[in-house]
Scaffold this motif. Structure first.
Motif, PDB file in Angstrom:
ATOM      1  N   THR A  60     -16.707 -33.291 -22.284  1.00  0.00           N
ATOM      2  CA  THR A  60     -17.579 -34.085 -22.122  1.00  0.00           C
ATOM      3  C   THR A  60     -19.245 -33.730 -21.304  1.00  0.00           C
ATOM      4  N   VAL A  61     -20.091 -34.303 -22.269  1.00  0.00           N
ATOM      5  CA  VAL A  61     -21.655 -33.026 -21.341  1.00  0.00           C
ATOM      6  C   VAL A  61     -21.793 -34.644 -21.171  1.00  0.00           C
ATOM      7  N   ASP A  67     -16.930 -39.612 -15.851  1.00  0.00           N
ATOM      8  CA  ASP A  67     -16.874 -40.308 -15.198  1.00  0.00           C
ATOM      9  C   ASP A  67     -16.987 -40.997 -14.421  1.00  0.00           C
ATOM     10  N   ALA A  68     -16.451 -40.390 -13.596  1.00  0.00           N
ATOM     11  CA  ALA A  68     -15.983 -40.062 -11.857  1.00  0.00           C
ATOM     12  C   ALA A  68     -17.463 -39.254 -11.232  1.00  0.00           C
ATOM     13  N   LEU A  69     -18.043 -38.427 -12.291  1.00  0.00           N
ATOM     14  CA  LEU A  69     -19.423 -37.793 -12.088  1.00  0.00           C
ATOM     15  C   LEU A  69     -20.365 -38.583 -12.373  1.00  0.00           C
ATOM     16  N   THR A  70     -20.614 -40.013 -13.286  1.00  0.00           N
ATOM     17  CA  THR A  70     -22.052 -39.893 -13.537  1.00  0.00           C
ATOM     18  C   THR A  70     -21.882 -41.777 -12.712  1.00  0.00           C
ATOM     19  N   LEU A  72     -14.283 -35.098  -6.193  1.00  0.00           N
ATOM     20  CA  LEU A  72     -14.076 -35.603  -7.803  1.00  0.00           C
ATOM     21  C   LEU A  72     -13.388 -35.234  -8.521  1.00  0.00           C
ATOM     22  N   PRO A  73     -12.772 -36.424  -9.439  1.00  0.00           N
ATOM     23  CA  PRO A  73     -11.310 -35.438 -10.275  1.00  0.00           C
ATOM     24  C   PRO A  73     -11.599 -34.796 -11.282  1.00  0.00           C
ATOM     25  N   HIS A  74     -10.497 -33.946 -10.995  1.00  0.00           N
ATOM     26  CA  HIS A  74     -10.758 -32.191 -12.104  1.00  0.00           C
ATOM     27  C   HIS A  74     -12.290 -31.698 -11.570  1.00  0.00           C
TER      28      HIS A  74
END
Length: 266
Positions: free
Chosen positions: A259-260, A195-198, A219-221
């Motif tokens: 998640t990809v 979600d953060a990357l997107t 970003l998180p994680h």
């Protein structure tokens, strides 16, 4: 006509071709296979060539492959014997390779050239699905070993004119790539990362988008998703080449608890 640029997942090893009789892959991989199989039809026109940046090739300076990539480089381990006899016999494109070198050197990047290395599985596994007839010439471009995100975005920007020259620019990697962890317990954390990357990748402001993605490790994680970021860096090149146009996530699924996502620019 201007082609988009793509960042696509290339799966895990020869995941789409595990059946020696050519049957479908494990159901887990079928949505990704369907996404890759539809890539060429989703374009405004068929490209005359593909420039592909794989997370499986790094050099001290960015290097363009000016050969045909044959025999293939089977850089995966422990899979069934028949997966080391796969074929994808697309030709190279010396004129596109020369144009890539010209554009990058014009932007101030030292560029190497080579002709002997086989195309790695970050090339031939997704391309066997996307271009099963092997009838679109392909040129591979390496990452630079320092994996500097801003510089790889700049590399992409230098390559952007290719989009108006019939060349499809494809980054091939994985948006989540931590081989040390898998299973349903990973998914909640992987979802937060994705979600953060997107959100960063699809930022409507191109300059802010580039800055946010270049700072991916904030970003998180981030380092859970990518203990080493070579599978994320092809995204930087695709984003840079995508220019000022829109950015969308056009694929999302879960495999092995990961998640990809896949992304399209321009």
């Amino acid at each position: 006509m201007t082609l988009p640029t793509l960042f696509v997942p290339h799966g895990g090893g020869p995941c789409f071709f595990m059946d020696p009789n050519g049957g479908p892959p494990d159901p887990m991989w079928q949505p990704m296979q369907a996404y890759l199989a539809g890539l060429i039809d989703s374009l405004p026109e068929e490209p005359r060539a593909i420039l592909l940046i794989s997370g499986h090739w790094e050099e001290e300076q960015v290097t363009v492959h000016a050969g045909n990539g044959q025999p293939l480089l089977f850089d995966y381990y422990g899979f069934p014997e028949h997966t080391y006899r796969l074929r994808w016999d697309a030709p190279g494109s010396p004129d596109v390779a020369a144009r890539v070198k010209e554009l990058l050197e014009g932007a101030g990047f030292p560029v190497g050239e080579e002709r002997e290395r086989g195309w790695d599985h970050g090339v031939f596994i997704p391309m066997m699905v996307a271009v099963p007839g092997a009838d679109i010439p392909l040129v591979q471009l390496s990452l630079r070993k320092d994996l500097n995100p801003a510089d790889h975005i700049a590399l992409g920007k230098a390559l952007a004119p290719l989009r108006d020259e019939g060349v499809l620019i494809v980054g091939s990697g994985m948006s989540f790539h931590n081989l040390r962890t898998r299973g349903p317990q990973v998914t909640p954390v992987a979802d937060e990362w994705d979600d953060a990357l997107t959100a960063a990748v699809t930022d409507a402001d191109p300059a802010r988008r580039a800055a946010r993605v270049a700072a991916w490790d904030q970003l998180p994680h981030a380092h859970f998703a990518h203990p080493r970021e070579e599978h994320l860096l092809p995204l930087m090149v695709a984003l840079g080449a995508g220019g000022e146009g829109p950015a969308v996530r056009d694929y999302r699924d879960h495999v092995m608890g990961w998640t990809v996502s896949g992304y399209r620019f321009g």
